[in-house]
Scaffold this active site. Sequence first.
Site, PDB file in Angstrom:
ATOM      1  N   GLY A  18       0.773  -1.235   0.000  1.00 53.08           N
ATOM      2  CA  GLY A  18       0.000   0.000   0.000  1.00 53.08           C
ATOM      3  C   GLY A  18       0.803   1.283   0.000  1.00 53.08           C
ATOM      4  N   GLY A  19       2.115   1.200  -0.230  1.00 52.77           N
ATOM      5  CA  GLY A  19       2.934   2.397  -0.193  1.00 52.77           C
ATOM      6  C   GLY A  19       3.505   2.827  -1.526  1.00 52.77           C
ATOM      7  N   SER A  20       3.182   2.099  -2.606  1.00 55.21           N
ATOM      8  CA  SER A  20       3.716   2.459  -3.919  1.00 55.21           C
ATOM      9  C   SER A  20       2.770   1.967  -5.002  1.00 55.21           C
ATOM     10  CB  SER A  20       5.112   1.851  -4.126  1.00 55.21           C
ATOM     11  OG  SER A  20       5.038   0.439  -4.171  1.00 55.21           O
ATOM     12  N   TYR A 158       3.455 -15.501 -13.604  1.00 54.71           N
ATOM     13  CA  TYR A 158       2.573 -14.418 -13.173  1.00 54.71           C
ATOM     14  C   TYR A 158       1.142 -14.693 -13.628  1.00 54.71           C
ATOM     15  CZ  TYR A 158       0.742  -9.619 -12.775  1.00 54.71           C
ATOM     16  OH  TYR A 158      -0.006  -8.509 -12.477  1.00 54.71           O
ATOM     17  N   ALA A 161      -0.382 -17.508 -11.565  1.00 49.72           N
ATOM     18  CA  ALA A 161      -0.837 -17.035 -10.251  1.00 49.72           C
ATOM     19  C   ALA A 161      -2.117 -16.218 -10.380  1.00 49.72           C
ATOM     20  CB  ALA A 161       0.261 -16.213  -9.586  1.00 49.72           C
TER      21      ALA A 161
END
Length: 254
Positions: A18-20, A158, A161
């Site tokens: 949640g920071g980038s 990717y 997943a």
Amino acid sequence: MTATYQDLRGKSVFITGGGSGIGAFLTEGFLAQGAQVAFVQRSDSSAFCDEMEAKHGNRPLFIQCDITDIAALKAAIAQSAEAHGDIDVLVNNAANDKRHEAGEVDEEFYDWMMAINLKAYFFACQAVAEGMKAKGGGSIINFSSISYMMGNAGYPLYTTANSGINGMTRSLAREFGPDKIRVNAIAPGWVLTDKQKEMWVTPEALEAHLARQCLKDTLAPEDIVGATLFLASESSKMMTGQAMVVDGGVVVTG
């Protein structure tokens, strides 16, 4: 902010990554709604928290954590619950779309890609379930991608997943539903985050992708926030087990 969801005010929200990138816009979106937000990020996000507090008067709780360390992830969720109350909204956002070809994959890389792109999602869902049940319900939002729907080459682990996230979302929606816990997925298209611009966006690639979109504008991180807030809020209280595509009209579902 184009909509206000009054029921999100004061809610306990936990966001991975949640920071980038998209995650930072999600954090800000929930803060603007008056939610109590905690997020995990590998890199130091103290400056981002300072910025959010100055802008919204609502400081997010930053917990430094590598989500592939499941014990640390569970501890971070517990810390968030202690600070803000049991989780009302979980957003599994963190992911890594590192480019690779099938022939160069070894077991170590395979395990790492699954750990960050699928395993952590499952255990975060597991970790919040009891608290949500005790509160009488909650909303889990798992970020996937249209990459697997398009059958894209260049990152087969990717896309594997991403497809797994969709299956997990449907199964957990069925299992958690009796406890009023909703589980949905969001599948963004090609969102032009700073990372994407630095590593993979070229004029040729962008032109080709826009040709596939019905809407000819590029997607920015803030374009994903509205759909996330909607799925988190009671406005979507009878939606679960669904995959919401936000891609400008590349893929067609249904």
